[in-house]
Scaffold this motif. Structure first.
Motif, short mmCIF file in Angstrom:
data_model
loop_
_atom_site.label_atom_id
_atom_site.label_comp_id
_atom_site.label_asym_id
_atom_site.label_seq_id
_atom_site.Cartn_x
_atom_site.Cartn_y
_atom_site.Cartn_z
N ASP A 53 1.03 -1.26 -0.04
CA ASP A 53 -0.04 0.07 -0.30
C ASP A 53 0.82 1.00 0.49
O ASP A 53 0.61 1.97 -0.31
CB ASP A 53 -0.70 -0.09 0.98
N TYR A 54 1.82 1.10 0.97
CA TYR A 54 2.52 2.67 0.94
C TYR A 54 4.22 2.12 0.16
O TYR A 54 4.46 1.61 0.75
CB TYR A 54 2.97 2.73 2.45
N ARG A 55 4.05 2.83 -0.85
CA ARG A 55 5.19 2.65 -1.62
C ARG A 55 6.89 3.03 -0.97
O ARG A 55 8.03 2.63 -1.81
CB ARG A 55 5.31 3.62 -3.09
N ASP A 56 6.58 3.98 -0.19
CA ASP A 56 8.02 5.03 0.57
C ASP A 56 7.94 4.44 1.31
O ASP A 56 8.88 5.08 2.95
CB ASP A 56 7.25 6.61 0.14
N GLN A 57 8.36 3.37 1.47
CA GLN A 57 8.90 2.20 3.38
C GLN A 57 9.98 2.09 3.18
O GLN A 57 10.93 1.89 1.94
CB GLN A 57 7.73 1.41 3.23
N THR A 58 10.93 2.06 4.23
CA THR A 58 12.09 1.32 4.26
C THR A 58 12.23 0.22 5.04
O THR A 58 11.17 -0.06 5.47
CB THR A 58 13.22 2.59 5.48
N LEU A 59 13.23 0.13 4.68
CA LEU A 59 13.27 -2.03 5.30
C LEU A 59 13.12 -2.51 6.79
O LEU A 59 13.11 -2.98 6.77
CB LEU A 59 15.07 -2.20 5.09
N ASP A 60 13.24 -1.18 7.61
CA ASP A 60 12.90 -1.34 8.76
C ASP A 60 11.66 -1.03 9.20
O ASP A 60 10.68 -1.48 10.42
CB ASP A 60 13.15 0.16 10.07
N ASP A 61 10.34 -0.97 7.96
CA ASP A 61 9.30 -0.13 8.66
C ASP A 61 8.26 -1.11 8.01
O ASP A 61 7.38 -1.64 9.07
CB ASP A 61 8.89 0.82 7.35
N ALA A 62 8.41 -2.71 7.98
CA ALA A 62 7.68 -3.96 7.90
C ALA A 62 8.62 -4.62 8.98
O ALA A 62 8.98 -4.61 9.53
CB ALA A 62 8.37 -4.85 6.70
N GLY A 70 12.34 -27.40 8.52
CA GLY A 70 12.37 -27.92 7.22
C GLY A 70 13.23 -27.61 5.97
O GLY A 70 13.51 -26.32 6.19
N ASN A 71 12.19 -28.19 5.53
CA ASN A 71 12.70 -27.06 4.83
C ASN A 71 11.71 -26.30 4.35
O ASN A 71 12.31 -25.30 3.47
CB ASN A 71 12.36 -28.29 3.02
N LEU A 72 10.71 -26.18 4.88
CA LEU A 72 9.83 -25.43 4.79
C LEU A 72 9.86 -24.01 5.09
O LEU A 72 10.16 -24.15 7.19
CB LEU A 72 8.19 -25.56 4.90
N ILE A 73 9.59 -22.74 5.75
CA ILE A 73 10.07 -21.11 6.07
C ILE A 73 8.51 -20.53 5.73
O ILE A 73 8.62 -20.11 4.63
CB ILE A 73 11.37 -20.91 5.48
N LEU A 74 7.36 -20.62 7.16
CA LEU A 74 6.59 -19.88 7.28
C LEU A 74 7.54 -18.23 7.07
O LEU A 74 7.65 -17.58 8.78
CB LEU A 74 5.80 -20.24 8.27
N LEU A 75 6.38 -17.71 6.20
CA LEU A 75 7.27 -16.12 6.66
C LEU A 75 5.34 -15.26 7.30
O LEU A 75 4.44 -15.43 6.29
CB LEU A 75 7.03 -15.62 5.65
N LYS A 76 5.19 -14.56 8.38
CA LYS A 76 4.58 -13.71 8.64
C LYS A 76 4.99 -12.24 8.54
O LYS A 76 5.51 -11.71 8.94
CB LYS A 76 4.16 -13.98 9.84
N ILE A 77 3.95 -11.61 7.11
CA ILE A 77 4.73 -10.31 6.88
C ILE A 77 3.75 -9.27 6.93
O ILE A 77 3.02 -9.64 6.23
CB ILE A 77 5.53 -10.06 5.06
N ARG A 78 3.65 -8.04 8.22
CA ARG A 78 3.12 -6.29 7.74
C ARG A 78 3.83 -5.69 6.64
O ARG A 78 4.74 -5.59 7.65
CB ARG A 78 2.05 -6.23 8.68
N PRO A 79 3.63 -4.91 5.45
CA PRO A 79 4.12 -4.07 5.31
C PRO A 79 3.09 -3.00 6.19
O PRO A 79 2.26 -3.14 6.53
CB PRO A 79 3.28 -4.04 3.99
N PHE A 80 4.11 -1.46 5.48
CA PHE A 80 3.91 -0.45 6.81
C PHE A 80 2.53 -0.16 6.42
O PHE A 80 2.46 0.29 5.73
CB PHE A 80 4.95 0.07 6.03
N GLN A 81 1.83 0.10 7.48
CA GLN A 81 0.93 0.60 7.99
C GLN A 81 -0.11 0.10 7.07
O GLN A 81 -0.95 0.43 7.00
CB GLN A 81 1.01 2.31 7.39
N GLU A 82 -0.04 -1.68 7.09
CA GLU A 82 -1.22 -2.23 6.82
C GLU A 82 -1.81 -2.28 8.43
O GLU A 82 -1.36 -3.33 9.14
CB GLU A 82 -1.02 -2.85 5.78
N LYS A 83 -2.78 -3.05 7.76
CA LYS A 83 -3.76 -3.19 8.75
C LYS A 83 -3.26 -5.25 8.94
O LYS A 83 -2.92 -5.42 10.57
CB LYS A 83 -5.46 -3.00 8.78
N ASN A 84 -3.94 -5.39 8.06
CA ASN A 84 -3.48 -7.48 7.90
C ASN A 84 -1.80 -8.18 7.73
O ASN A 84 -1.52 -7.25 7.17
CB ASN A 84 -4.84 -7.94 7.39
N PHE A 85 -1.77 -9.08 8.60
CA PHE A 85 -0.20 -9.49 8.06
C PHE A 85 -0.75 -10.46 6.21
O PHE A 85 -2.04 -10.89 6.69
CB PHE A 85 0.27 -10.56 8.85
#
Length: 185
Positions: A53-62, A70-85
């Motif tokens: 949603d927000y184009r001008d975010q830095t690496l620290d913002d998310a 095992g071979n699977l890596i689960l990722l939970k990510i919430r970009p800057f100022q977004e409501k949901n992961f």
């Protein structure tokens, strides 16, 4: 258990990213969320990308969390100022990424490290993913029951507020889940 990324995992460069155990690399800058398999900060290309949603975010913002299965890596990510992961499964064996929001509430390892199961589907180490249509959300893991032959497993997920249950039968030999049984009570 989710582990939170921290500043020591950052890799700086023209296209900076966060290293997840030196196996996968994630960034939410320049208008998109990108998942890469190469530790290359000179290029912003990856194997998976979707807009933020927000184009001008830095690496620290998310906010970025991960779990190794095992071979699977689960990722939970919430970009800057977004409501949901947003939830992803990265398969280190075949270098692929799938967005799977069904792992938000619960993801359980399948026997013999064959993959994971969640309330509306499953993902195998081979890269096979199956998601079942469901309007029910917020299903938590309750328990697993093993058959006497050791070949079949029944995974029980529930929604405490609504009283809904889903029963998912996994066969170890065929490596598949039968159609889930939705019930109430």
């Amino acid at each position: 258990d989710w582990k939170r990324t921290h500043r020591e995992l950052h890799r700086s460069g023209i296209s900076p990213h966060i290293s997840i155990e030196d196996r996968v690399f994630v960034e939410c800058i320049n208008g998109d969320l990108t998942i890469k398999v190469e530790d290359n900060t000179d290029a912003g290309e990856g194997i998976y990308s979707e807009p933020v949603d927000y184009r001008d975010q830095t690496l620290d913002d998310a906010e970025i969390f991960y779990a190794i299965c095992g071979n699977l890596i689960l990722l939970k990510i919430r970009p800057f100022q977004e409501k949901n992961f947003r939830y992803f499964i990265f398969n280190d064996k075949i270098k692929s990424v799938e967005r799977v929001d069904g792992i938000a509430q619960a993801a359980v390892l399948l026997p013999e490290d064959q993959g994971i199961i969640f309330s509306n589907g499953y993902y195998l180490q081979t890269g096979l993913i199956k998601q079942f249509e469901s309007e029910r959300t917020d299903m938590m893991f309750e328990r697993v029951m093993t058959s006497s032959n050791g070949e079949d497993y029944l995974y029980v997920f529930y929604n405490r507020v609504e009283g809904d249950y889903v029963l998912m039968s996994y066969n170890l030999i065929r490596q598949e889940v039968a159609n889930p049984i939705w019930c109430h009570g």
